[in-house]
Design a protein around this motif. Structure first.
Motif, mmCIF file in Angstrom:
data_model
loop_
_atom_site.group_PDB
_atom_site.id
_atom_site.type_symbol
_atom_site.label_atom_id
_atom_site.label_comp_id
_atom_site.label_asym_id
_atom_site.label_seq_id
_atom_site.Cartn_x
_atom_site.Cartn_y
_atom_site.Cartn_z
ATOM 1 N N PRO A 116 -15.525 28.369 -23.499
ATOM 2 C CA PRO A 116 -16.174 29.330 -22.796
ATOM 3 C C PRO A 116 -15.985 28.758 -21.306
ATOM 4 O O PRO A 116 -16.160 27.537 -21.172
ATOM 5 C CB PRO A 116 -17.638 29.365 -23.226
ATOM 6 N N CYS A 117 -15.893 29.609 -20.322
ATOM 7 C CA CYS A 117 -15.770 29.117 -18.994
ATOM 8 C C CYS A 117 -16.318 30.113 -17.910
ATOM 9 O O CYS A 117 -16.238 31.135 -18.283
ATOM 10 C CB CYS A 117 -14.373 28.753 -18.511
ATOM 11 N N ASP A 118 -16.427 29.809 -16.624
ATOM 12 C CA ASP A 118 -16.931 30.784 -15.669
ATOM 13 C C ASP A 118 -15.740 31.115 -14.932
ATOM 14 O O ASP A 118 -15.046 30.250 -14.292
ATOM 15 C CB ASP A 118 -17.979 30.099 -14.841
ATOM 16 N N LEU A 119 -15.463 32.422 -14.838
ATOM 17 C CA LEU A 119 -14.322 33.032 -14.059
ATOM 18 C C LEU A 119 -14.937 34.039 -13.135
ATOM 19 O O LEU A 119 -15.331 35.121 -13.477
ATOM 20 C CB LEU A 119 -13.580 33.732 -15.072
ATOM 21 N N ASP A 120 -15.014 33.508 -11.819
ATOM 22 C CA ASP A 120 -15.477 34.266 -10.720
ATOM 23 C C ASP A 120 -16.902 34.937 -10.923
ATOM 24 O O ASP A 120 -17.211 36.284 -10.786
ATOM 25 C CB ASP A 120 -14.536 35.525 -10.288
ATOM 26 N N GLY A 121 -17.804 34.200 -11.558
ATOM 27 C CA GLY A 121 -18.964 34.417 -11.857
ATOM 28 C C GLY A 121 -19.292 35.342 -13.238
ATOM 29 O O GLY A 121 -20.247 35.832 -13.527
ATOM 30 N N HIS A 122 -18.118 35.439 -14.082
ATOM 31 C CA HIS A 122 -18.164 36.211 -15.283
ATOM 32 C C HIS A 122 -17.966 35.009 -16.144
ATOM 33 O O HIS A 122 -17.147 34.242 -16.208
ATOM 34 C CB HIS A 122 -17.190 36.777 -15.360
ATOM 35 N N LEU A 123 -18.781 35.258 -17.375
ATOM 36 C CA LEU A 123 -18.584 34.417 -18.542
ATOM 37 C C LEU A 123 -17.209 34.925 -19.205
ATOM 38 O O LEU A 123 -17.328 35.766 -19.796
ATOM 39 C CB LEU A 123 -19.730 34.255 -19.637
ATOM 40 N N ALA A 124 -16.319 33.866 -19.387
ATOM 41 C CA ALA A 124 -15.087 34.304 -20.113
ATOM 42 C C ALA A 124 -14.711 33.324 -21.194
ATOM 43 O O ALA A 124 -15.128 32.051 -21.159
ATOM 44 C CB ALA A 124 -13.909 34.029 -18.872
ATOM 45 N N MET A 136 3.846 29.128 -24.157
ATOM 46 C CA MET A 136 2.397 29.128 -23.874
ATOM 47 C C MET A 136 1.569 30.488 -23.291
ATOM 48 O O MET A 136 2.354 31.125 -22.711
ATOM 49 C CB MET A 136 1.932 27.784 -23.255
ATOM 50 N N VAL A 137 0.421 30.803 -23.919
ATOM 51 C CA VAL A 137 -0.007 31.773 -23.391
ATOM 52 C C VAL A 137 -1.622 31.641 -23.193
ATOM 53 O O VAL A 137 -1.973 31.024 -24.018
ATOM 54 C CB VAL A 137 0.276 33.252 -24.070
ATOM 55 N N THR A 138 -1.901 32.067 -22.055
ATOM 56 C CA THR A 138 -3.251 31.988 -21.824
ATOM 57 C C THR A 138 -4.175 33.349 -21.839
ATOM 58 O O THR A 138 -3.650 34.308 -21.125
ATOM 59 C CB THR A 138 -3.749 31.138 -20.336
ATOM 60 N N LEU A 139 -5.224 33.572 -22.569
ATOM 61 C CA LEU A 139 -5.729 34.736 -22.690
ATOM 62 C C LEU A 139 -7.287 34.490 -22.392
ATOM 63 O O LEU A 139 -7.861 33.466 -22.737
ATOM 64 C CB LEU A 139 -5.888 35.059 -24.159
ATOM 65 N N PHE A 140 -7.822 35.594 -21.516
ATOM 66 C CA PHE A 140 -9.217 35.359 -21.239
ATOM 67 C C PHE A 140 -9.920 36.782 -21.824
ATOM 68 O O PHE A 140 -9.425 37.556 -21.451
ATOM 69 C CB PHE A 140 -9.422 35.406 -19.459
ATOM 70 N N ALA A 141 -10.970 36.551 -22.294
ATOM 71 C CA ALA A 141 -11.935 37.647 -22.934
ATOM 72 C C ALA A 141 -12.883 37.534 -22.407
ATOM 73 O O ALA A 141 -13.556 36.364 -22.128
ATOM 74 C CB ALA A 141 -11.835 37.589 -24.398
ATOM 75 N N PHE A 142 -13.964 38.712 -22.158
ATOM 76 C CA PHE A 142 -15.113 38.219 -21.339
ATOM 77 C C PHE A 142 -16.385 39.096 -22.152
ATOM 78 O O PHE A 142 -16.121 39.605 -23.005
ATOM 79 C CB PHE A 142 -14.942 39.439 -19.979
ATOM 80 N N ASP A 143 -17.574 38.023 -21.794
ATOM 81 C CA ASP A 143 -18.842 38.173 -22.602
ATOM 82 C C ASP A 143 -19.344 39.860 -22.229
ATOM 83 O O ASP A 143 -19.766 40.466 -23.115
ATOM 84 C CB ASP A 143 -19.513 37.286 -22.171
ATOM 85 N N GLN A 144 -19.228 40.123 -21.013
ATOM 86 C CA GLN A 144 -19.916 41.394 -20.462
ATOM 87 C C GLN A 144 -18.572 42.489 -19.910
ATOM 88 O O GLN A 144 -17.717 41.925 -19.772
ATOM 89 C CB GLN A 144 -20.705 41.224 -19.177
#
Length: 197
Positions: A116-124, A136-144
């Motif tokens: 988990p990480c902080d991405l511009d104020g969003h939990l991602a 390689m591929v990087t995927l970001f999913a968001f909590d909210q």
């Protein structure tokens, strides 16, 4: 007085000089004899400068129109900073739930980083995975829920894509090669994990 080496003025010369003296007022020549400066917009230097400015502005406009959303740009910066990290700092089941693959047993590809990480104020939720023969591929999913429209492009030497998970939540995919994005999208929408290696 005539200059040395020149013949003396003839009667014709004297009459012509007298006629010209009567035709024009002594002093400045008439305006009709003077060369007029061309308008600014007809000058070649001005035209070239205006064309260069127009092309530069148009190119900048096209670049800004192709610019990804702010959250995607932050994801690209974040991925660059964490590119060399490896490890798993959360349960794979949590990530499978976030990306809409609740029924799957394992994450797609060969997992390099899961955290988990902080991405511009969003939990991602950050997943970096490797697909054989594509990269390689990087995927970001968001909590909210976040306001991201589907789209794709190329920015800062990275291909990016925003797509929807099976739960209709936005996912951000980043890769160096476009075919890696296609493979990741197939793995996410197919609901089957691509075997590592």
């Amino acid at each position: 007085m005539p200059e040395r080496g020149l013949p003396p003025d003839s009667d014709f010369d004297l009459r012509t000089r007298a006629a010209l003296d009567r035709a024009f007022e002594p002093g400045a020549p008439p305006a009709s004899l003077l060369r007029k400066a061309p308008p600014l917009w007809t000058r070649r230097g001005f035209q070239r400068g205006a064309l260069a400015l127009l092309l530069t502005g148009g190119g900048a406009g096209v670049a800004m129109a192709q610019r990804p959303p702010s959250l995607v740009r932050h994801a690209i910066d974040h991925e660059y900073l964490e590119r060399s990290l490896r490890g798993s700092l959360m349960e794979p089941a949590q990530m499978l739930e976030r990306i809409g693959l609740r029924g799957a047993r394992e994450l797609p590809g060969f997992v390099q980083l899961l955290r988990p990480c902080d991405l511009d104020g969003h939990l991602a939720y950050h997943l970096t995975t490797f697909f054989e023969k594509s990269g390689m591929v990087t995927l970001f999913a968001f909590d909210q829920p976040v306001d991201l429209r589907d789209g794709e492009g190329w920015w800062n030497n990275i291909f990016w894509q925003v797509l929807r998970s099976q739960d209709q939540q936005p996912l951000v995919l980043l890769a160096r090669q476009k075919k890696t994005l296609a493979m990741a999208e197939a793995a996410l929408h197919g609901g089957t994990a691509v075997a590592p290696g």
